[in-house]
Design a protein around this motif. Structure first.
Motif, PDB file in Angstrom:
ATOM      1  N   LYS A 119      45.808  42.929  10.626  1.00  0.00           N
ATOM      2  CA  LYS A 119      46.028  41.737  11.444  1.00  0.00           C
ATOM      3  C   LYS A 119      45.936  42.020  12.939  1.00  0.00           C
ATOM      4  CE  LYS A 119      49.119  39.686   7.986  1.00  0.00           C
ATOM      5  NZ  LYS A 119      50.490  39.154   7.737  1.00  0.00           N
ATOM      6  N   ALA A 120      45.755  43.283  13.329  1.00  0.00           N
ATOM      7  CA  ALA A 120      45.639  43.607  14.751  1.00  0.00           C
ATOM      8  C   ALA A 120      44.350  43.009  15.307  1.00  0.00           C
ATOM      9  CB  ALA A 120      45.646  45.115  14.955  1.00  0.00           C
ATOM     10  N   PRO A 121      44.408  42.283  16.416  1.00  0.00           N
ATOM     11  CA  PRO A 121      43.208  41.603  16.916  1.00  0.00           C
ATOM     12  C   PRO A 121      42.108  42.563  17.335  1.00  0.00           C
ATOM     13  CG  PRO A 121      45.009  41.471  18.513  1.00  0.00           C
ATOM     14  CD  PRO A 121      45.595  42.039  17.266  1.00  0.00           C
ATOM     15  N   SER A 122      42.469  43.702  17.924  1.00  0.00           N
ATOM     16  CA  SER A 122      41.456  44.663  18.347  1.00  0.00           C
ATOM     17  C   SER A 122      42.127  46.005  18.614  1.00  0.00           C
ATOM     18  CB  SER A 122      40.720  44.184  19.615  1.00  0.00           C
ATOM     19  OG  SER A 122      41.629  44.134  20.713  1.00  0.00           O
ATOM     20  N   LEU A 123      41.313  47.038  18.612  1.00  0.00           N
ATOM     21  CA  LEU A 123      41.753  48.377  18.980  1.00  0.00           C
ATOM     22  C   LEU A 123      40.779  48.927  20.012  1.00  0.00           C
ATOM     23  CD1 LEU A 123      42.758  49.989  15.554  1.00  0.00           C
ATOM     24  CD2 LEU A 123      44.258  48.987  17.274  1.00  0.00           C
ATOM     25  N   PRO A 124      41.276  49.504  21.104  1.00  0.00           N
ATOM     26  CA  PRO A 124      42.680  49.709  21.447  1.00  0.00           C
ATOM     27  C   PRO A 124      43.401  48.392  21.759  1.00  0.00           C
ATOM     28  CG  PRO A 124      41.293  50.265  23.312  1.00  0.00           C
ATOM     29  CD  PRO A 124      40.362  50.002  22.156  1.00  0.00           C
ATOM     30  N   LEU A 125      44.683  48.362  21.415  1.00  0.00           N
ATOM     31  CA  LEU A 125      45.481  47.160  21.612  1.00  0.00           C
ATOM     32  C   LEU A 125      46.174  47.252  22.972  1.00  0.00           C
ATOM     33  CD1 LEU A 125      46.495  44.526  20.442  1.00  0.00           C
ATOM     34  CD2 LEU A 125      48.331  45.790  19.306  1.00  0.00           C
ATOM     35  N   ILE A 126      45.705  46.439  23.915  1.00  0.00           N
ATOM     36  CA  ILE A 126      46.210  46.462  25.291  1.00  0.00           C
ATOM     37  C   ILE A 126      46.980  45.167  25.551  1.00  0.00           C
ATOM     38  CG2 ILE A 126      45.596  46.713  27.715  1.00  0.00           C
ATOM     39  CD1 ILE A 126      42.971  48.003  26.772  1.00  0.00           C
ATOM     40  N   VAL A 127      48.184  45.319  26.072  1.00  0.00           N
ATOM     41  CA  VAL A 127      49.079  44.180  26.283  1.00  0.00           C
ATOM     42  C   VAL A 127      49.447  44.123  27.760  1.00  0.00           C
ATOM     43  CG1 VAL A 127      51.186  43.044  25.464  1.00  0.00           C
ATOM     44  CG2 VAL A 127      49.965  44.612  23.969  1.00  0.00           C
ATOM     45  N   SER A 128      49.814  42.952  28.218  1.00  0.00           N
ATOM     46  CA  SER A 128      50.207  42.796  29.612  1.00  0.00           C
ATOM     47  C   SER A 128      51.480  43.576  29.920  1.00  0.00           C
ATOM     48  CB  SER A 128      50.428  41.308  29.924  1.00  0.00           C
ATOM     49  OG  SER A 128      51.551  40.819  29.209  1.00  0.00           O
ATOM     50  N   ALA A 153      42.334  62.509  21.203  1.00  0.00           N
ATOM     51  CA  ALA A 153      43.344  61.762  20.454  1.00  0.00           C
ATOM     52  C   ALA A 153      43.480  60.341  20.987  1.00  0.00           C
ATOM     53  CB  ALA A 153      44.686  62.482  20.524  1.00  0.00           C
ATOM     54  N   ILE A 154      43.317  60.173  22.311  1.00  0.00           N
ATOM     55  CA  ILE A 154      43.342  58.824  22.891  1.00  0.00           C
ATOM     56  C   ILE A 154      42.154  58.017  22.373  1.00  0.00           C
ATOM     57  CG2 ILE A 154      43.051  57.540  25.040  1.00  0.00           C
ATOM     58  CD1 ILE A 154      44.675  59.702  26.439  1.00  0.00           C
ATOM     59  N   ALA A 155      40.979  58.635  22.342  1.00  0.00           N
ATOM     60  CA  ALA A 155      39.795  57.943  21.846  1.00  0.00           C
ATOM     61  C   ALA A 155      39.952  57.555  20.376  1.00  0.00           C
ATOM     62  CB  ALA A 155      38.563  58.814  22.035  1.00  0.00           C
ATOM     63  N   ALA A 156      40.672  58.365  19.605  1.00  0.00           N
ATOM     64  CA  ALA A 156      40.865  58.077  18.179  1.00  0.00           C
ATOM     65  C   ALA A 156      41.707  56.831  17.955  1.00  0.00           C
ATOM     66  CB  ALA A 156      41.507  59.272  17.483  1.00  0.00           C
ATOM     67  N   THR A 157      42.544  56.474  18.943  1.00  0.00           N
ATOM     68  CA  THR A 157      43.372  55.273  18.790  1.00  0.00           C
ATOM     69  C   THR A 157      42.540  53.998  18.827  1.00  0.00           C
ATOM     70  OG1 THR A 157      43.805  55.074  21.177  1.00  0.00           O
ATOM     71  CG2 THR A 157      45.294  56.471  19.885  1.00  0.00           C
ATOM     72  N   ALA A 158      41.268  54.109  19.242  1.00  0.00           N
ATOM     73  CA  ALA A 158      40.384  52.939  19.290  1.00  0.00           C
ATOM     74  C   ALA A 158      39.494  52.841  18.060  1.00  0.00           C
ATOM     75  CB  ALA A 158      39.522  52.986  20.548  1.00  0.00           C
ATOM     76  N   LEU A 159      39.589  53.803  17.148  1.00  0.00           N
ATOM     77  CA  LEU A 159      38.775  53.799  15.931  1.00  0.00           C
ATOM     78  C   LEU A 159      39.595  53.228  14.783  1.00  0.00           C
ATOM     79  CD1 LEU A 159      37.221  57.369  16.324  1.00  0.00           C
ATOM     80  CD2 LEU A 159      36.253  55.175  17.059  1.00  0.00           C
ATOM     81  N   ARG A 160      39.289  52.021  14.382  1.00  0.00           N
ATOM     82  CA  ARG A 160      40.104  51.332  13.381  1.00  0.00           C
ATOM     83  C   ARG A 160      40.141  52.093  12.061  1.00  0.00           C
ATOM     84  NH1 ARG A 160      42.009  45.961  12.854  1.00  0.00           N
ATOM     85  NH2 ARG A 160      41.033  45.477  14.865  1.00  0.00           N
ATOM     86  N   THR A 220      35.537  59.765  24.601  1.00  0.00           N
ATOM     87  CA  THR A 220      35.586  61.181  24.235  1.00  0.00           C
ATOM     88  C   THR A 220      35.276  61.342  22.755  1.00  0.00           C
ATOM     89  OG1 THR A 220      37.318  61.478  25.896  1.00  0.00           O
ATOM     90  CG2 THR A 220      36.991  63.263  24.324  1.00  0.00           C
ATOM     91  N   PRO A 221      34.445  62.310  22.386  1.00  0.00           N
ATOM     92  CA  PRO A 221      34.145  62.522  20.959  1.00  0.00           C
ATOM     93  C   PRO A 221      35.401  62.839  20.156  1.00  0.00           C
ATOM     94  CG  PRO A 221      32.594  63.717  22.353  1.00  0.00           C
ATOM     95  CD  PRO A 221      33.660  63.187  23.264  1.00  0.00           C
ATOM     96  N   PHE A 222      35.421  62.393  18.930  1.00  0.00           N
ATOM     97  CA  PHE A 222      36.562  62.612  18.043  1.00  0.00           C
ATOM     98  C   PHE A 222      36.504  64.027  17.483  1.00  0.00           C
ATOM     99  CE2 PHE A 222      38.515  61.687  13.705  1.00  0.00           C
ATOM    100  CZ  PHE A 222      39.793  61.957  14.162  1.00  0.00           C
ATOM    101  N   ARG A 223      37.503  64.834  17.822  1.00  0.00           N
ATOM    102  CA  ARG A 223      37.553  66.236  17.401  1.00  0.00           C
ATOM    103  C   ARG A 223      38.853  66.514  16.634  1.00  0.00           C
ATOM    104  NH1 ARG A 223      35.130  70.155  20.407  1.00  0.00           N
ATOM    105  NH2 ARG A 223      36.159  71.509  18.907  1.00  0.00           N
TER     106      ARG A 223
END
Length: 271
Positions: free
Chosen positions: A144-153, A125-132, A29-32
């Motif tokens: 130090k975060a390995p990647s964004l979005p940060l998905i855990v088991s 806003a969800i898409a913005a959580t993936a923009l470092r 989703t575009p960042f608005r």
């Protein structure tokens, strides 16, 4: 339109990659930021409590005007004897008088927002959580975060002890952001403290989970850290203060539990 994010890594509690998955299209989703800010403040008003004065405040008095011909102003004056007698009362701008324009409890403070507009703001806003760069500009420490979005088991949903959670956050590289929030707690004094607002706590990481299995208990003693079910996710959680880019830790199952309307909005931007 070509999708920006297609695949993401899933991390275990030890910080190692355990799986790969296809991200929902909502992350494209575009960042608005303008839309997110407007929807946030509209939803913020839904939690406000109406406030007003007693309609008779300052009016419970025996004051009556004495009319003309006495060489005094025609203000209503208190009857009887004593130190209050003869003083103006029951009107504005006099000692111990009523307020001129007091706040009224019937004032409409609820701001409406369109359903699809709210969905689009949440998806953005969800898409913005993936923009470092957006997450870092909000003040979060994600070096130090390995990647964004940060998905855990899904194992993270079952953590109920703060000791185990601290260890997992260290492995995932986001414990520095938890310390930032903890060190930024401000003790207030004066009028805010009198009214119960004794502390101001910065916002730390947000955990989005599919089910509450104990994680909400583990974060109770971590200032600024919050946990929310994916089905209840809104702009209020993702963009505190109307500013998008909060650091979010997703459980793998939470991605499939997002609100249906938000996922529908994201599907429009899929390839």
């Amino acid at each position: 339109m070509k999708r920006r994010l297609v695949e993401a890594s899933v991390y275990g509690l030890d910080g190692s990659v355990i799986d790969k998955l296809e991200l929902p299209a909502v992350f494209d989703t575009p960042f608005r930021p303008d839309l997110i800010r407007r929807v946030f403040w509209a939803l913020f008003t839904h939690h406000l409590q109406p406030k007003g004065r007693d309609p008779l405040a300052g009016m419970r008095t025996t004051a009556l005007s004495r009319g003309v011909g006495l060489g005094i102003a025609r203000l209503a004056r208190v009857k009887g004897g004593g130190p209050r007698a003869g003083q103006a009362a029951g009107v504005a701008s006099v000692v111990k008088g009523r307020q001129a324009h007091p706040p009224k409890a019937e004032k409409n403070i609820w701001k409406a927002v369109n359903k699809k507009e709210r969905w689009l703001a949440t998806a953005s806003a969800i898409a913005a959580t993936a923009l470092r760069e957006v997450v870092a500009s909000r003040g979060h420490r994600v070096d130090k975060a390995p990647s964004l979005p940060l998905i855990v088991s899904e194992e993270i949903e079952t953590i109920s002890k703060i000791k185990d959670l601290r260890q997992a956050l260290e492995s995932l590289g986001i414990m520095d952001d938890v310390r930032r929030a903890q060190d930024g707690v401000k003790r207030r004094s004066g009028k805010p403290r009198m009214r119960g607002r004794t502390k101001r706590t910065p916002k730390g990481p947000l955990f989005v989970v599919a089910e509450a299995k104990g994680l909400e208990k583990a974060i109770e003693n971590l200032p600024g850290v919050e946990c929310v079910l994916a089905k209840d996710l809104s702009v209020l959680h993702l963009a505190p203060g109307g500013q998008a880019g909060r650091l979010v830790v997703w459980s793998r199952g939470a991605l499939n539990s997002l609100p249906k309307g938000v996922l529908e909005v994201g599907s429009r931007f899929a390839a």
